[in-house]
Design an enzyme around this catalytic site. Structure first.
Site, PDB file in Angstrom:
ATOM      1  N   GLU A  93       0.822  -1.204   0.000  1.00 57.15           N
ATOM      2  CA  GLU A  93       0.000   0.000   0.000  1.00 57.15           C
ATOM      3  C   GLU A  93       0.858   1.257   0.000  1.00 57.15           C
ATOM      4  O   GLU A  93       1.977   1.253   0.515  1.00 57.15           O
ATOM      5  CB  GLU A  93      -0.889   0.012   1.249  1.00 57.15           C
ATOM      6  N   CYS A 106       3.328   8.436   0.758  1.00 56.35           N
ATOM      7  CA  CYS A 106       4.003   7.553   1.709  1.00 56.35           C
ATOM      8  C   CYS A 106       4.226   6.214   1.002  1.00 56.35           C
ATOM      9  O   CYS A 106       3.273   5.527   0.632  1.00 56.35           O
ATOM     10  CB  CYS A 106       3.127   7.404   2.960  1.00 56.35           C
ATOM     11  N   CYS A 113       6.977  -6.877   6.907  1.00 58.57           N
ATOM     12  CA  CYS A 113       8.182  -6.345   7.548  1.00 58.57           C
ATOM     13  C   CYS A 113       8.624  -7.334   8.617  1.00 58.57           C
ATOM     14  O   CYS A 113       7.789  -7.969   9.270  1.00 58.57           O
ATOM     15  CB  CYS A 113       7.879  -4.995   8.201  1.00 58.57           C
ATOM     16  N   CYS A 117       7.736  -4.558  15.164  1.00 56.07           N
ATOM     17  CA  CYS A 117       7.343  -3.549  16.155  1.00 56.07           C
ATOM     18  C   CYS A 117       5.939  -3.878  16.670  1.00 56.07           C
ATOM     19  O   CYS A 117       5.021  -4.134  15.875  1.00 56.07           O
ATOM     20  CB  CYS A 117       7.377  -2.155  15.539  1.00 56.07           C
ATOM     21  N   CYS A 120       2.597  -2.032  15.400  1.00 54.83           N
ATOM     22  CA  CYS A 120       2.452  -1.815  13.960  1.00 54.83           C
ATOM     23  C   CYS A 120       1.741  -2.987  13.282  1.00 54.83           C
ATOM     24  O   CYS A 120       2.113  -4.146  13.481  1.00 54.83           O
ATOM     25  CB  CYS A 120       3.840  -1.624  13.359  1.00 54.83           C
ATOM     26  N   CYS A 331      -0.226   6.143  10.041  1.00 54.94           N
ATOM     27  CA  CYS A 331       1.025   5.498  10.400  1.00 54.94           C
ATOM     28  C   CYS A 331       0.792   4.235  11.227  1.00 54.94           C
ATOM     29  O   CYS A 331       0.061   4.263  12.209  1.00 54.94           O
ATOM     30  CB  CYS A 331       1.855   6.489  11.201  1.00 54.94           C
TER      31      CYS A 331
END
Ligand code: SF4
Length: 351
Positions: A93, A106, A113, A117, A120, A331
């Site tokens: 995205e 962005c 990933c 984290c 996230c 975010c």
């Protein structure tokens, strides 16, 4: 050469090597960059100043890279979230964020990933694969708003420095005079702190840097950012001390405020100690609660108090405006796997 090799996404050195290999004149590499990046044409048949026999060779050897987004979600605040399919069948995205004269994209650097984290949504997916240079650039050039873009932030899905080769090549193509010719001051790369790749980024590019900090205490940071165990934030800050951030290039520290976890006066004091002597800015980000998350959003008063306390201690601190929350474009919310699972999609619909 792989069967998925694309011309789009090659830098000048790679195109020069290709021209040598095929026996093309040396100046053909520059001609190719003009077609690919100034005109955004990757179809060899259309490259009229390249000799016919070379066009045919290029057409046989390379596949096309530019693909339009599969879906777009529109927020009430004008933010748009684009969904792209990758050559390996994953989904990524990009968030388009208009703001007056500014229009920021962005960009994602990986499908998923592996940094893990805790706050996230992308991190929950794990790493599916790193994006090719072409897949990174495709997000920029294949949206209808390409001509209106003023800023790029590498803050989408993935850790850019975990895909450093392709991200650095994309930055080179974006900023080179033979590429898209963007000023590096319009580009910001955000990293969780992959220390071994940091000097490479800072030596080879002039883009702005954002470092995800989120907690100044090593043990507490490691609880929410496993990367702390491999590359402690203190070692990242030590590397940054070797570079000049007083002129064109800026460094900022991202700090997601998690209610009751990293928003105390103790955290403020330690942040000031950690960043002492570095000309920087802290960007406070209100945490967006994601389903089944153990973290909570702070109230407005906490955000303001935190900002004012840091500012009073000499660190320029801002609160990032939240955009696109209603379409999960904010975010830490980019996660195609979760959204597709929630909406029962096995593959994205065509727009
Ligand atoms: Fe990866 Fe960034 Fe999410 Fe951390 S915050 S898991 S580095 S995408």
């Amino acid at each position: 050469m792989t069967e998925n090799e694309t011309l789009f996404g090659m830098d000048l050195a790679q195109l020069t090597a290709l021209c040598n290999e095929l026996g093309m004149p040396r100046f053909a590499a520059r001609q190719l960059t003009r077609w690919l990046y100034a005109r955004r044409t990757e179809e060899p048949a259309l490259m009229s100043d390249i000799a016919q026999r070379f066009r045919e060779q290029l057409a046989t050897r390379f596949t096309t890279a530019l693909t339009p987004p599969r879906r777009v979600d529109r927020s009430a605040d004008g933010t748009k979230k684009y969904l792209f399919a990758t050559a390996q069948g994953a989904y990524i995205e990009s968030a388009y964020i208009p703001d007056g004269e500014r229009a920021t994209l962005c960009v994602s650097s990986q499908a998923g990933c592996r940094m893990g984290c805790a706050f996230c949504a992308t991190g929950r997916q794990g790493l599916v694969h790193s994006l090719s240079t072409a897949e990174i650039l495709n997000q920029v050039v294949s949206i209808p708003e390409f001509e209106r873009l003023t800023n790029l932030v590498f803050m989408g899905m993935g850790e850019p420095l975990d895909n450093a080769d392709n991200v650095l090549r994309a930055l080179d193509i974006l900023t080179a005079e033979w590429g898209f010719g963007w000023s590096p001051t319009r580009i910001t790369l955000s990293t969780a702190g992959v220390a071994p790749q940091l000097p490479r980024l800072l030596d080879q590019t002039k883009v702005h840097l954002a470092v995800s900090l989120h907690n100044p205490f090593p043990e507490e940071r490691a609880q929410i950012m496993p990367v702390e165990r491999a590359w402690p934030i203190r070692s990242v800050v030590d590397i940054l001390r070797r570079y000049d951030f007083t002129h064109q290039r800026r460094v900022s520290f991202e700090y997601i405020v998690l209610s009751g976890m990293n928003d105390s006066p103790r955290h403020i004091r330690e942040l000031v100690r950690l960043l002492n002597g570095i000309k920087c800015r802290i960007n406070l980000i209100r945490f967006h609660r994601i389903p089944s998350s153990p973290f909570f959003s702070p109230d407005e008063e906490t955000m303001l108090r935190f900002r004012d306390a840091l500012t009073a201690r000499g660190i320029h601190t801002t609160i990032r405006a939240s955009r696109g929350e209603d379409i999960q474009a904010a975010c830490g919310l980019l996660s195609t796997a979760e959204q597709m699972a929630r909406s029962g999609l096995s593959a994205p619909k065509e727009e």
